[in-house]
Design an enzyme around this catalytic site. Structure first.
Site, PDB file in Angstrom:
ATOM      1  N   SER A 139       0.819  -1.213   0.000  1.00  0.00           N
ATOM      2  CA  SER A 139       0.000   0.000   0.000  1.00  0.00           C
ATOM      3  C   SER A 139       0.853   1.263   0.000  1.00  0.00           C
ATOM      4  CB  SER A 139      -0.916   0.006   1.225  1.00  0.00           C
ATOM      5  OG  SER A 139      -1.629  -1.201   1.301  1.00  0.00           O
TER       6      SER A 139
HETATM    7  N1  SAM Z   1      -0.183  -4.246   3.968  1.00  0.00           N
HETATM    8  C1  SAM Z   1       0.467  -5.009   2.941  1.00  0.00           C
HETATM    9  C2  SAM Z   1       1.897  -4.579   2.764  1.00  0.00           C
HETATM   10  O1  SAM Z   1       2.406  -3.789   3.580  1.00  0.00           O
HETATM   11  O2  SAM Z   1       2.535  -5.051   1.822  1.00  0.00           O
HETATM   12  C3  SAM Z   1      -0.279  -4.925   1.644  1.00  0.00           C
HETATM   13  C4  SAM Z   1      -1.515  -5.727   1.637  1.00  0.00           C
HETATM   14  S1  SAM Z   1      -2.199  -5.932   0.034  1.00  0.00           S
HETATM   15  C5  SAM Z   1      -2.874  -4.364  -0.301  1.00  0.00           C
HETATM   16  C6  SAM Z   1      -3.607  -6.935   0.458  1.00  0.00           C
HETATM   17  C7  SAM Z   1      -3.262  -8.372   0.767  1.00  0.00           C
HETATM   18  O3  SAM Z   1      -4.428  -9.009   1.277  1.00  0.00           O
HETATM   19  C8  SAM Z   1      -2.833  -9.188  -0.445  1.00  0.00           C
HETATM   20  O4  SAM Z   1      -1.572  -9.728  -0.231  1.00  0.00           O
HETATM   21  C9  SAM Z   1      -3.909 -10.270  -0.556  1.00  0.00           C
HETATM   22  O5  SAM Z   1      -3.436 -11.519  -1.016  1.00  0.00           O
HETATM   23  C10 SAM Z   1      -4.390 -10.359   0.886  1.00  0.00           C
HETATM   24  N2  SAM Z   1      -5.712 -10.950   1.081  1.00  0.00           N
HETATM   25  C11 SAM Z   1      -6.831 -10.805   0.320  1.00  0.00           C
HETATM   26  N3  SAM Z   1      -7.843 -11.517   0.842  1.00  0.00           N
HETATM   27  C12 SAM Z   1      -7.359 -12.124   1.963  1.00  0.00           C
HETATM   28  C13 SAM Z   1      -7.913 -12.984   2.960  1.00  0.00           C
HETATM   29  N4  SAM Z   1      -9.190 -13.396   2.922  1.00  0.00           N
HETATM   30  N5  SAM Z   1      -7.121 -13.405   3.969  1.00  0.00           N
HETATM   31  C14 SAM Z   1      -5.823 -13.012   4.039  1.00  0.00           C
HETATM   32  N6  SAM Z   1      -5.233 -12.203   3.135  1.00  0.00           N
HETATM   33  C15 SAM Z   1      -5.998 -11.759   2.117  1.00  0.00           C
END
Ligand code: SAM
Length: 213
Positions: free
Chosen positions: A61
């Site tokens: 993000s």
């Molecule tokens: N905060 C993170 C960073 O610092 O890199 C970025 C997060 S990214 C925007 C969102 C993440 O949520 C992705 O890696 C995606 O695979 C994960 N995600 C989506 N649905 C999910 C779920 N049900 N459980 C766990 N992770 C999930």
């Protein structure tokens, strides 16, 4: 500019000047080498004001949004934090700088493996990792004082509200697959209070209590 100088500039120009005030949060962001959490070929972009691709169709993000979500969470040293969506592990590191215990969940194993390698290399020893569907939370038996969801959901997963302790705070983007509002939920013994903290755009939260794949 060296990475340390780029990081200082990022905190000043993109985060502090846009209204983030928590000194402990600003210090934690200064402590974490964001460039180590992005793919090597785009490291030179690590400190700019936008999200970046980390592979598997996912993103790290934008620094300001990470700061805004964590300021809303109001992290305190004794907090037990659940993070849904580990992604690169960058935000996990900032949380680990600030609190006793972090529980982080990611549904894509390759991303979790990468995050775990770098977070261990940086010697964080207060993080627990779990691969799985974070919309169901860590475990129905666990309670967390703070929960942060870094992916966009159509509504707040009930499992997460159940796993939030009274007095706790939960931050989550709620909306459609393309645009959302950043929602803060404060839970008390009387119920929950929701406030809206502005627009954002996250990748979808995929799971039983989120979006279908
Ligand atoms: N905060 C993170 C960073 O610092 O890199 C970025 C997060 S990214 C925007 C969102 C993440 O949520 C992705 O890696 C995606 O695979 C994960 N995600 C989506 N649905 C999910 C779920 N049900 N459980 C766990 N992770 C999930």
């Amino acid at each position: 500019m060296r990475f340390t100088e780029q990081r200082e500039w990022m905190v000043k120009a993109q985060i502090k000047e846009r209204g983030i005030t928590s000194e402990s949060l600003l210090q934690a962001i200064l402590n974490v080498p964001r460039h180590l959490f992005v793919p090597e070929d785009i490291r030179h972009l690590a400190y700019i004001d936008r999200p970046l691709s980390i592979g598997e169709g996912q993103t790290i993000s934008q620094p300001y949004i990470v700061a805004l979500m964590l300021e809303l969470l109001d992290l305190q040293p004794g907090d037990k934090v659940l993070e849904i969506g580990t992604g690169s592990g960058y935000q996990t590191a900032i949380i680990a700088e600030m609190v006793t215990e972090v529980f982080t969940m990611e549904r894509i194993p390759a991303l979790m493996r990468g995050a775990e390698v770098i977070l261990k290399k940086l010697e964080y020893d207060n993080i627990r990792f779990k691969i799985g569907d974070g919309t169901r939370g860590w475990d129905e038996q666990e309670q967390f004082s703070k929960i942060i969801v870094s992916a966009a959901s159509p509504e707040v997963p009930n499992s997460l509200i159940r796993q939030l302790s009274a007095g706790g705070r939960l931050v989550i983007p709620i909306g459609n697959r393309f645009m959302q509002d950043l929602i803060l939920i404060e839970k008390s013994i009387d119920g929950i209070r929701m406030t809206n903290h502005g627009g954002c755009a996250f990748v979808p939260l995929i799971g039983t209590e989120g979006w279908q794949e």
